[in-house]
Write an enzyme that holds these catalytic residues in place. Structure first.
Site, PDB file in Angstrom:
ATOM      1  N   HIS A   1       0.148   6.114  -3.322  1.00 50.56           N
ATOM      2  CA  HIS A   1       0.900   6.232  -2.072  1.00 50.56           C
ATOM      3  C   HIS A   1       1.395   4.851  -1.654  1.00 50.56           C
ATOM      4  O   HIS A   1       0.947   3.836  -2.197  1.00 50.56           O
ATOM      5  CB  HIS A   1       0.012   6.814  -0.966  1.00 50.56           C
ATOM      6  CG  HIS A   1      -1.142   5.929  -0.639  1.00 50.56           C
ATOM      7  ND1 HIS A   1      -2.343   5.981  -1.321  1.00 50.56           N
ATOM      8  CD2 HIS A   1      -1.284   4.933   0.281  1.00 50.56           C
ATOM      9  CE1 HIS A   1      -3.163   5.063  -0.840  1.00 50.56           C
ATOM     10  NE2 HIS A   1      -2.545   4.406   0.132  1.00 50.56           N
TER      11      HIS A   1
ATOM     12  N   HIS B   1       3.773  -1.472  -1.279  1.00 49.46           N
ATOM     13  CA  HIS B   1       3.319  -1.444  -2.664  1.00 49.46           C
ATOM     14  C   HIS B   1       2.566  -0.144  -2.935  1.00 49.46           C
ATOM     15  O   HIS B   1       2.208   0.577  -2.000  1.00 49.46           O
ATOM     16  CB  HIS B   1       2.389  -2.633  -2.951  1.00 49.46           C
ATOM     17  CG  HIS B   1       1.111  -2.558  -2.195  1.00 49.46           C
ATOM     18  ND1 HIS B   1       1.014  -2.927  -0.859  1.00 49.46           N
ATOM     19  CD2 HIS B   1      -0.124  -2.109  -2.547  1.00 49.46           C
ATOM     20  CE1 HIS B   1      -0.226  -2.727  -0.444  1.00 49.46           C
ATOM     21  NE2 HIS B   1      -0.942  -2.223  -1.443  1.00 49.46           N
TER      22      HIS B   1
END
Length: 185
Positions: free
Chosen positions: A37, A120
């Site tokens: 995620h 990220h």
């Protein structure tokens, strides 16, 4: 007390691409692809009342879907690396959504996030990897690029108290459905 955070989910076809980055790094504990995620705002361990307030506040977000892409890899921790990740290509829509989440969480009464936001996808947590091993890993995989994918919702995740890496449970999903404003010509 639930540990909660908001995030953009990674579609299965992009998660599959990320699995090709696994391996080749001693001391790495690889994240399960189903738990990939892009965190928007870590909230932490809160009581049920605060969790309810957070969920209610997130209902006020009104944004349009947007495109994302992952490109390149990096690490956190400097000389004592603690994680490797896939970078998110620059996206103003993502940065705006994250900034809104930050503002909303402060309205709920949470302290401001102390770190600069770096979008990220964490690939692995590191235990005993040397900076040299991480540098070699990053140089071998630095040209990674995913296909573009559309962020059509964000979610409120919960996780059990652990060292990290899941499993994560979607507590609430919030569609990105606003119609973008027309640009003046």
């Amino acid at each position: 007390m639930p540990r909660i955070f908001t995030a953009i989910e990674i579609p299965a076809h992009v998660a599959q691409m990320l699995t090709f980055l696994r391996g080749g790094l001693p001391g790495a504990r690889w994240i399960d692809p189903g738990n990939y995620h892009i965190t928007l705002r870590f909230i932490g361990d809160v009581d049920a009342h605060v969790a309810h307030d957070v969920a209610s506040m997130l209902d006020t977000v009104n944004r349009a879907p947007f495109e994302l892409r992952l490109e390149g890899v990096g690490s956190f921790g400097g000389r004592k690396p603690r994680a490797v990740f896939a970078n998110v290509a620059p996206s103003q829509a993502l940065m705006d959504l994250q900034a809104e989440h930050e503002r909303l969480m402060q309205r709920v009464g949470l302290a401001p996030e102390g770190r600069k936001y770096t979008p990220h996808v964490t690939l692995a947590r590191l235990r005993a990897s040397s900076s040299g091993q991480v540098a070699e890993y990053l140089s071998e995989r630095g040209s990674f690029r995913s296909v573009s994918f559309r962020a059509e919702r964000f979610v409120l995740y919960s996780s059990r108290a652990s060292v990290g890496g899941g499993p994560y449970l979607v507590e609430e999903a919030y569609p990105l459905t606003a119609v973008p404003a027309r640009q003046a010509i």
